[in-house]
Write an enzyme that holds these catalytic residues in place. Structure first.
Site, PDB file in Angstrom:
ATOM      1  N   ARG A  74       0.841  -1.210   0.000  1.00  0.00           N
ATOM      2  CA  ARG A  74       0.000   0.000   0.000  1.00  0.00           C
ATOM      3  C   ARG A  74       0.872   1.255   0.000  1.00  0.00           C
ATOM      4  O   ARG A  74       0.477   2.298  -0.492  1.00  0.00           O
ATOM      5  CB  ARG A  74      -0.957  -0.001   1.208  1.00  0.00           C
ATOM      6  CG  ARG A  74      -1.835   1.227   1.303  1.00  0.00           C
ATOM      7  CD  ARG A  74      -3.118   0.977   2.105  1.00  0.00           C
ATOM      8  NE  ARG A  74      -2.862   0.306   3.367  1.00  0.00           N
ATOM      9  CZ  ARG A  74      -2.365   0.903   4.478  1.00  0.00           C
ATOM     10  NH1 ARG A  74      -2.122   2.188   4.473  1.00  0.00           N
ATOM     11  NH2 ARG A  74      -2.163   0.202   5.571  1.00  0.00           N
ATOM     12  N   TYR A 127     -15.654  15.101 -16.791  1.00  0.00           N
ATOM     13  CA  TYR A 127     -16.036  13.699 -16.644  1.00  0.00           C
ATOM     14  C   TYR A 127     -17.086  13.582 -15.532  1.00  0.00           C
ATOM     15  O   TYR A 127     -16.971  14.237 -14.491  1.00  0.00           O
ATOM     16  CB  TYR A 127     -14.781  12.890 -16.286  1.00  0.00           C
ATOM     17  CG  TYR A 127     -15.029  11.427 -16.079  1.00  0.00           C
ATOM     18  CD1 TYR A 127     -15.314  10.605 -17.157  1.00  0.00           C
ATOM     19  CD2 TYR A 127     -14.977  10.864 -14.813  1.00  0.00           C
ATOM     20  CE1 TYR A 127     -15.543   9.251 -16.965  1.00  0.00           C
ATOM     21  CE2 TYR A 127     -15.203   9.514 -14.616  1.00  0.00           C
ATOM     22  CZ  TYR A 127     -15.483   8.718 -15.701  1.00  0.00           C
ATOM     23  OH  TYR A 127     -15.706   7.385 -15.511  1.00  0.00           O
ATOM     24  N   ASP A 197      -6.662  17.037 -15.836  1.00  0.00           N
ATOM     25  CA  ASP A 197      -7.010  15.685 -16.282  1.00  0.00           C
ATOM     26  C   ASP A 197      -6.717  15.636 -17.784  1.00  0.00           C
ATOM     27  O   ASP A 197      -7.424  16.235 -18.587  1.00  0.00           O
ATOM     28  CB  ASP A 197      -8.484  15.403 -15.978  1.00  0.00           C
ATOM     29  CG  ASP A 197      -8.898  13.986 -16.358  1.00  0.00           C
ATOM     30  OD1 ASP A 197      -8.261  13.377 -17.232  1.00  0.00           O
ATOM     31  OD2 ASP A 197      -9.905  13.500 -15.784  1.00  0.00           O
ATOM     32  N   LYS A 222      -7.836   4.178 -19.836  1.00  0.00           N
ATOM     33  CA  LYS A 222      -8.162   4.584 -21.204  1.00  0.00           C
ATOM     34  C   LYS A 222      -6.947   4.404 -22.137  1.00  0.00           C
ATOM     35  O   LYS A 222      -6.496   3.292 -22.318  1.00  0.00           O
ATOM     36  CB  LYS A 222      -8.687   6.014 -21.188  1.00  0.00           C
ATOM     37  CG  LYS A 222      -9.705   6.304 -20.069  1.00  0.00           C
ATOM     38  CD  LYS A 222     -11.000   5.536 -20.235  1.00  0.00           C
ATOM     39  CE  LYS A 222     -11.903   5.612 -19.010  1.00  0.00           C
ATOM     40  NZ  LYS A 222     -12.216   6.947 -18.521  1.00  0.00           N
TER      41      LYS A 222
END
Ligand SMILES: *Cc1c(COP(=O)(O)O)cnc(C)c1O
Length: 407
Positions: A74, A127, A197, A222
């Site tokens: 993590r 988005y 973004d 993507k």
């Protein structure tokens, strides 16, 4: 650690390592992200969630370091770290942190940088997930959000509240109408962190950090992953900013899996050829649709009819694989088109090898009122197309058949 200052330098990137040839980004795509690979050329998956420590002192150092890759996954993982270094190199950034998805990176940037009483300026063209985070989570946390028209370069600075605005949140090209933000103008706004973004562009088409922005985010799901087999996100920027986000991210837990990171690093190897092909095919399809009487209007940054075409040419090296168009005949024509295509598949997401089409008014945005749809830039007949790697002539024939006889 102090919260990153409002004057954190962004955009200088890293100097080329000594003895390393200055290479084009398309060559870098082939070579980046191999630190923990040994002699292996392909990404090696290190699936371990934990690592044996040689001493208490070593464990103490690693628990406190954003750069530890052999402590607990993590905190950091060798395979994930290779992907992070790859993206940092490609974005000309000092550092990067991967997340379990693009939304993990966006949520970390928003909630990791802003506190109760802070203010965010965001564009209204965003988005849907980002929009929901800003509309529903931020108010609960006492974070105020002002939405501006991202295409108006002056609107960003005008909305800044000195001393309170921590973040300017931009997306370019933006969902779903491929509106653009002038990154150079955004980068010049003094004070807040400029977060971009850049999912639709990839570092091949634009590098916001080189234009003065502070943090660049990708939904790796993507184009960077590129094969519809990875769910992953990443944020890249200056070392102190990424260190700060790391401090939030290890508690947020939106951790990237080493399996996803290895698949994404493999995806990067072919990004150059993929995005070139997708951009060429998208340009061909956009031009053909613009001449088609069954199509009302077409949005593609590479078309001279795009209202920000000049900015697109200045800012983007490739125009990308997304085309948004409106069919004549509204809701019925739009929904029947996406059901009638045979090669283009009806599916959400973008940037993969398969050409995907969506009709937001009848699917993802079906619950919105007509005026809300209009505010989001979605018409009754709006189709978003992510052009894949098929032969563009086959895609055109598929669209031609699905559009049916002219009205
Ligand atoms: C898909 C997408 C996201 C969210 O990414 P996930 O990987 O689905 O969490 C954020 N921004 C843009 C522009 C996207 O296309």
């Amino acid at each position: 650690m102090t919260r990153p200052g409002q004057d954190t330098p962004g955009g200088e990137g890293t100097a080329p390592e000594q003895g390393r040839l200055p290479t084009s980004i398309e060559t870098d795509l082939i070579t980046v992200g191999r630190r923990h690979n040994g002699a292996s050329l392909a990404p090696v998956v290190n699936a371990s969630s934990t690592f044996a420590l040689s001493s208490v002192e070593e464990g103490r150092r690693m628990a406190l370091s954003s750069q530890a890759t052999a402590f607990y996954s993590r905190y950091g993982n060798p395979t994930v770290n290779d992907f992070e270094e790859a993206v940092a190199d490609l974005e000309r950034a000092e550092a990067a942190r991967a997340f379990g998805s693009g939304m993990g990176a966006i949520a970390a940037a928003v909630l990791g940088l802003c506190s109760n009483g802070d203010h965010i300026v965001a564009q209204k063209q965003l988005y849907a997930g980002t929009q929901m985070l800003l509309n529903s989570v931020c108010p609960r946390m006492g974070i105020e959000v002002t939405f501006v028209d991202g295409t108006d370069p002056g609107a960003w600075a005008e909305a800044v509240i000195p001393g309170r605005t921590m973040v300017l949140l931009a997306e370019t090209p933006a969902n779903p109408r491929l509106d653009l933000v002038d990154l150079r103008a955004l980068g010049e706004v003094k004070g807040p962190m400029k977060v971009v973004d850049s999912t639709f562009a990839t570092p091949l088409a634009q590098r916001p950090l080189e234009l003065g922005c502070d943090l660049v985010i990708h939904s790796v799901t993507k184009f960077l992953g590129g094969h519809n087999d990875v769910t992953l996100g990443v944020a890249a920027g200056a070392r102190d900013l990424i260190d700060w986000l790391w401090g939030f991210a290890v508690l947020q837990g939106a951790v990237a899996s080493p399996h996803e990171a290895a698949a994404a690093t493999r995806g990067l190897r072919t990004l150059g050829v993929r995005l070139r092909r997708q951009s060429e095919s998208a340009a061909r399809i956009a031009a053909a649709l613009e001449e088609d009487p069954r199509v009302e209007s077409v949005r593609y940054p590479g078309l001279p009819s795009h209202p920000q075409h000049d900015l697109a040419v200045r800012q983007m090296a490739l125009m990308g694989g997304l085309v948004t168009f409106d069919v004549v005949g509204g809701l019925e024509a739009g929904s029947s088109l996406v059901e009638a295509t045979r090669i283009c598949r009806l599916a959400t997401s973008l940037g993969g090898p398969e050409t995907l089409v969506t009709h937001p008014a009848s699917t993802t945005h079906v619950s919105l009122l007509p005026e809300e749809l209009a505010a989001a830039g979605i018409g009754a007949g709006t189709i978003r197309m992510s052009v894949g790697l098929e032969d563009p002539e086959d895609l055109l024939a598929d669209l031609d058949a699905a559009l049916g006889t002219p009205p």
